[in-house]
Design an enzyme around this catalytic site. Structure first.
Site, PDB file in Angstrom:
ATOM      1  N   ARG A  23       0.805  -1.229   0.000  1.00 25.82           N
ATOM      2  CA  ARG A  23       0.000   0.000   0.000  1.00 25.82           C
ATOM      3  C   ARG A  23       0.838   1.279   0.000  1.00 25.82           C
ATOM      4  O   ARG A  23       0.402   2.332   0.461  1.00 25.82           O
ATOM      5  CB  ARG A  23      -0.975   0.034   1.172  1.00 25.82           C
ATOM      6  CG  ARG A  23      -1.998  -1.098   1.165  1.00 25.82           C
ATOM      7  CD  ARG A  23      -3.189  -0.794   2.034  1.00 25.82           C
ATOM      8  NE  ARG A  23      -4.081  -1.936   2.084  1.00 25.82           N
ATOM      9  CZ  ARG A  23      -4.043  -2.904   2.993  1.00 25.82           C
ATOM     10  NH1 ARG A  23      -3.145  -2.848   3.955  1.00 25.82           N
ATOM     11  NH2 ARG A  23      -4.902  -3.897   2.950  1.00 25.82           N
ATOM     12  N   LYS A  63       2.231  11.227 -11.525  1.00 23.96           N
ATOM     13  CA  LYS A  63       1.443  10.282 -12.323  1.00 23.96           C
ATOM     14  C   LYS A  63       2.275   9.018 -12.534  1.00 23.96           C
ATOM     15  O   LYS A  63       3.382   9.085 -13.048  1.00 23.96           O
ATOM     16  CB  LYS A  63       1.080  10.880 -13.683  1.00 23.96           C
ATOM     17  CG  LYS A  63      -0.102  11.832 -13.642  1.00 23.96           C
ATOM     18  CD  LYS A  63      -0.601  12.151 -15.043  1.00 23.96           C
ATOM     19  CE  LYS A  63      -1.821  13.071 -15.007  1.00 23.96           C
ATOM     20  NZ  LYS A  63      -2.262  13.468 -16.356  1.00 23.96           N
ATOM     21  N   GLU A  98       7.852  18.836 -25.182  1.00 21.69           N
ATOM     22  CA  GLU A  98       7.157  19.166 -23.936  1.00 21.69           C
ATOM     23  C   GLU A  98       7.648  20.507 -23.390  1.00 21.69           C
ATOM     24  O   GLU A  98       6.892  21.279 -22.808  1.00 21.69           O
ATOM     25  CB  GLU A  98       7.340  18.060 -22.887  1.00 21.69           C
ATOM     26  CG  GLU A  98       6.756  16.696 -23.259  1.00 21.69           C
ATOM     27  CD  GLU A  98       5.219  16.602 -23.129  1.00 21.69           C
ATOM     28  OE1 GLU A  98       4.564  17.594 -22.732  1.00 21.69           O
ATOM     29  OE2 GLU A  98       4.679  15.519 -23.460  1.00 21.69           O
ATOM     30  N   LYS A 107       5.593  23.076 -14.617  1.00 27.08           N
ATOM     31  CA  LYS A 107       4.732  21.926 -14.382  1.00 27.08           C
ATOM     32  C   LYS A 107       4.351  21.817 -12.911  1.00 27.08           C
ATOM     33  O   LYS A 107       3.192  21.554 -12.577  1.00 27.08           O
ATOM     34  CB  LYS A 107       5.411  20.631 -14.858  1.00 27.08           C
ATOM     35  CG  LYS A 107       4.507  19.425 -14.606  1.00 27.08           C
ATOM     36  CD  LYS A 107       4.731  18.268 -15.521  1.00 27.08           C
ATOM     37  CE  LYS A 107       3.716  17.170 -15.215  1.00 27.08           C
ATOM     38  NZ  LYS A 107       3.948  15.946 -15.951  1.00 27.08           N
ATOM     39  N   GLU A 113      -5.812  16.355 -11.127  1.00 27.57           N
ATOM     40  CA  GLU A 113      -6.384  16.718 -12.429  1.00 27.57           C
ATOM     41  C   GLU A 113      -7.906  16.801 -12.407  1.00 27.57           C
ATOM     42  O   GLU A 113      -8.590  16.163 -13.197  1.00 27.57           O
ATOM     43  CB  GLU A 113      -5.891  15.743 -13.519  1.00 27.57           C
ATOM     44  CG  GLU A 113      -6.079  16.317 -14.917  1.00 27.57           C
ATOM     45  CD  GLU A 113      -5.302  15.563 -16.006  1.00 27.57           C
ATOM     46  OE1 GLU A 113      -4.158  15.172 -15.779  1.00 27.57           O
ATOM     47  OE2 GLU A 113      -5.884  15.402 -17.079  1.00 27.57           O
ATOM     48  N   ARG A 118      -5.022  21.269 -14.088  1.00 23.97           N
ATOM     49  CA  ARG A 118      -3.909  20.394 -14.503  1.00 23.97           C
ATOM     50  C   ARG A 118      -4.129  19.847 -15.913  1.00 23.97           C
ATOM     51  O   ARG A 118      -3.170  19.531 -16.615  1.00 23.97           O
ATOM     52  CB  ARG A 118      -3.733  19.237 -13.505  1.00 23.97           C
ATOM     53  CG  ARG A 118      -2.571  18.331 -13.862  1.00 23.97           C
ATOM     54  CD  ARG A 118      -2.246  17.277 -12.812  1.00 23.97           C
ATOM     55  NE  ARG A 118      -1.132  16.451 -13.294  1.00 23.97           N
ATOM     56  CZ  ARG A 118      -0.404  15.643 -12.537  1.00 23.97           C
ATOM     57  NH1 ARG A 118      -0.670  15.521 -11.244  1.00 23.97           N
ATOM     58  NH2 ARG A 118       0.582  14.935 -13.053  1.00 23.97           N
ATOM     59  N   ASN A 163      -2.317  19.035 -20.871  1.00 25.38           N
ATOM     60  CA  ASN A 163      -2.617  18.165 -22.008  1.00 25.38           C
ATOM     61  C   ASN A 163      -2.681  18.921 -23.329  1.00 25.38           C
ATOM     62  O   ASN A 163      -3.111  18.339 -24.337  1.00 25.38           O
ATOM     63  CB  ASN A 163      -3.940  17.445 -21.772  1.00 25.38           C
ATOM     64  CG  ASN A 163      -3.735  16.152 -21.023  1.00 25.38           C
ATOM     65  OD1 ASN A 163      -3.353  15.162 -21.617  1.00 25.38           O
ATOM     66  ND2 ASN A 163      -3.972  16.167 -19.722  1.00 25.38           N
ATOM     67  N   HIS A 208      -2.209  17.116 -26.553  1.00 29.05           N
ATOM     68  CA  HIS A 208      -2.138  15.679 -26.286  1.00 29.05           C
ATOM     69  C   HIS A 208      -3.335  14.872 -26.795  1.00 29.05           C
ATOM     70  O   HIS A 208      -3.205  13.667 -26.981  1.00 29.05           O
ATOM     71  CB  HIS A 208      -1.912  15.429 -24.792  1.00 29.05           C
ATOM     72  CG  HIS A 208      -0.474  15.624 -24.390  1.00 29.05           C
ATOM     73  ND1 HIS A 208       0.165  16.839 -24.515  1.00 29.05           N
ATOM     74  CD2 HIS A 208       0.463  14.762 -23.906  1.00 29.05           C
ATOM     75  CE1 HIS A 208       1.419  16.713 -24.096  1.00 29.05           C
ATOM     76  NE2 HIS A 208       1.625  15.470 -23.721  1.00 29.05           N
ATOM     77  N   HIS A 264      -2.029  11.664 -28.587  1.00 35.92           N
ATOM     78  CA  HIS A 264      -2.376  10.297 -28.185  1.00 35.92           C
ATOM     79  C   HIS A 264      -3.076   9.542 -29.313  1.00 35.92           C
ATOM     80  O   HIS A 264      -2.835   8.349 -29.515  1.00 35.92           O
ATOM     81  CB  HIS A 264      -3.257  10.316 -26.935  1.00 35.92           C
ATOM     82  CG  HIS A 264      -2.504  10.703 -25.694  1.00 35.92           C
ATOM     83  ND1 HIS A 264      -3.096  11.348 -24.633  1.00 35.92           N
ATOM     84  CD2 HIS A 264      -1.204  10.533 -25.352  1.00 35.92           C
ATOM     85  CE1 HIS A 264      -2.182  11.569 -23.689  1.00 35.92           C
ATOM     86  NE2 HIS A 264      -1.030  11.073 -24.095  1.00 35.92           N
ATOM     87  N   HIS A 274       7.024   9.788 -28.229  1.00 39.74           N
ATOM     88  CA  HIS A 274       5.917  10.561 -27.662  1.00 39.74           C
ATOM     89  C   HIS A 274       6.072  12.056 -27.933  1.00 39.74           C
ATOM     90  O   HIS A 274       5.130  12.728 -28.356  1.00 39.74           O
ATOM     91  CB  HIS A 274       5.808  10.300 -26.160  1.00 39.74           C
ATOM     92  CG  HIS A 274       4.773  11.145 -25.476  1.00 39.74           C
ATOM     93  ND1 HIS A 274       3.424  11.061 -25.766  1.00 39.74           N
ATOM     94  CD2 HIS A 274       4.890  12.139 -24.545  1.00 39.74           C
ATOM     95  CE1 HIS A 274       2.754  11.940 -25.035  1.00 39.74           C
ATOM     96  NE2 HIS A 274       3.622  12.602 -24.291  1.00 39.74           N
TER      97      HIS A 274
END
Lengths: 371, 371
Positions: free
Chosen positions: B124, B146, B188, B230, B240, B244, B248, B251, B255, B268
């Protein structure tokens, strides 16, 4: 019981987050009660074969306005694993569930733990509602945000802390719970009595003395008081850095008994009952609790229809070895929750091997005056 | 570069938690810098074959006082999956790592994401240190908590928000980074310029115009300013729920391009470069941005050695379909980050199919004056 409209609401606050525990009757059939905690159009219910046959139709009917998908897992601790988790992920993906979906657990501790973990990790966390259907899950597993699956090398080894959007405890589900499972749930309730103090413990003793009926008036009180006691520990220490560990009263013994017997011999609550008796005996052997406390624990377990002694065929040396797997171990030392009297517990890492040996020996069936 | 002692320290604060990002030179070999973030005796390093051959020895030497175990995964996005995650769990279990262990990621975004997720879920949650070794990971993936693995049906579909104990960015690792990967990381960085406003964007345009060298003096400034931008978004909205999502920018397009081409065609960052150009075009077609912004984005991508148009062989209808998998979808509506001008972005869920079609058509190679 069937037509009662009474319910209790209890709010749990952890850093940055607050959610309700609702305890009452016919909640699974209460469309309004449910809908307010569902985030958007999509819902995924996770349950097991047994519970599905009893309550899935009712819950689905309550959610009839939603895209309602279902995963039905086989029943049992064996299925609290990666394969079941993947079944849930797959169902979420193939039914195109978005980040605003709501995942609902309908079942006991196994379903709640695995579903909570799926909700915690699908798209980095989606809304989770827990509808526990066993007394153990209603008073213990569903409260506090511990989610997990088992790893081949250990129970609950993979998981996370993830609080639900709501816990909906429908007491009607207890009507179909087998007696042995109901009693097993009482072990955790008794633990709360020992942790919280005389008032709740005496209430339990009286209720059990007069025969606690699953549809009697005390159940709402017992479940809500248990939830309240556990919630206060969670609020003080969500991630178990300190005082939350006291909720492990009896559990160092219980987990060792369960691991020793490969989780086949006792229900978790039954092992906890024996563990609580051992904890009382340990506290007595350490000279911090009176003999009368040990007798009192034995008496309440008997009234609850629970075992409390260690059967003679258990090898105490092996049992001692299994204690070494305890997650509370710090700097390689075992830490026990010991009990001075009801309401006064603390963690002790100074228990000697001799004292532990005497405790286990005295807990064996037939070795004590109450056995 | 090799002997510089300069470094930057940036603190990130999220509810109930604060941790540092340290950016400098020779950090992997700095035993003192590392040790202060290691919790106890046990350490588990997770890296890939390529990075291990370059930097594992240095890192292990710095941790020589610890029980230091290592998992070496194959290199590549293909291995960001359940099987690799299980290799990490198994290594932790078989080497008896307790809840006070420290898990260290040494590698790019794939290693950071999967290792962070393992740390988030082992018992955990255990302590996690991220040592990113690519420009993309240093300016984006390692910052913000993330963590994820891929699911057969989608990228980063299983994961959690889990903040590290520290991010240690050793700029020396950029010296061994292939040029194509360095440029991909710049995409980025350029995104941060578009989000943050003229000052940083102009700084980047100038640096790129004069030729940005990997061992030049601007790198520390560029990485630390990117991390800072960031981090401010993370602090405002860790999970998010709102702002936040602006990170994106570009993106939704990126994606879809990556999924369409099964992650084989572009890095990417390269897909993000095309996505940023599409976002600028979309904003122009919606009438909120000037044509000159579109041209400016095309120009900066060219300077950074990045693609920005959609190749002719891409079927735009299919590409549009892949956008439907976007995680920002709410109530079944796509939400795009649109750009009024550098420093002014917002989420828009009212983009018409016609406008989207015009945008994609205009982004195709040869369809524009800058292509």
């Amino acid at each position: 019981m069937a037509n009662r409209k009474v319910f209790e609401r209890l709010d749990v606050s952890v850093p940055g987050y607050r959610y309700p525990i609702i305890i009452g009757y016919h909640l699974l059939g209460d469309s309004d009660a449910l809908s307010q905690y569902v985030a958007a159009e999509q819902v995924m219910i996770v349950t097991n074969e047994l519970v599905a046959s009893l309550y899935l139709h009712e819950l689905k009917t309550s959610l009839s306005g939603h895209q309602c998908d279902v995963v039905i897992l086989p029943d049992g601790e064996t299925y609290k694993n990666q394969a079941s988790l993947n079944l849930i992920y797959d169902a979420l993906m193939t039914n195109s569930h978005h980040r605003d979906t709501t995942v609902i657990a309908l079942g006991g501790g196994v379903i709640g733990d695995i579903t909570g973990f799926a909700a915690a990790t699908y798209q980095r966390g989606v809304r989770f509602i827990n509808c526990p259907t066993t007394l153990l899950a209603q008073t213990d597993a569903s409260i506090g945000g511990k989610t997990a699956i088992n790893h081949a090398c250990g129970k609950n080894m993979i998981g996370s802390f993830y609080q639900p959007a709501a816990v909906l405890i429908d007491l009607n589900t207890l009507l179909t719970l087998p007696g042995r499972e109901f009693n097993a749930g009482l072990a955790e309730v008794i633990k709360y009595g020992l942790l919280a103090g005389e008032e709740f413990l005496v209430y339990l003793e009286e209720a059990l003395k007069h025969g606690l009926r699953v549809n009697g008036s005390e159940i709402l009180q017992i479940v809500s008081r248990s939830a309240q006691i556990k919630a206060r520990y969670i609020e003080a220490d969500e991630k178990e850095q300190g005082s939350r560990a006291l909720l492990n009263l009896g559990h160092t013994f219980a987990h060792a008994l369960e691991t020793y017997t490969s989780y086949q011999r006792w229900l978790h609550g039954e092992a906890v009952a024996i563990g609580l008796y051992c904890a009382a005996l340990l506290s007595y052997h350490m000279g911090i609790a009176k003999q009368s406390l040990v007798e009192r624990v034995a008496c309440i377990m008997t009234r609850a229809g629970l075992p409390y002694t260690i059967p003679k065929d258990i090898d105490l040396k092996q049992l001692r070895q299994f204690m070494q797997l305890d997650k509370k171990i710090k700097n390689k030392r075992l830490r026990f929750v010991v009990l001075k009297k009801p309401g006064e517990c603390y963690l002790d890492d100074g228990v000697t091997e001799e004292c532990l040996h005497n405790t286990l020996s005295a807990a064996v069936e037939g070795e004590n005056s109450n056995g």
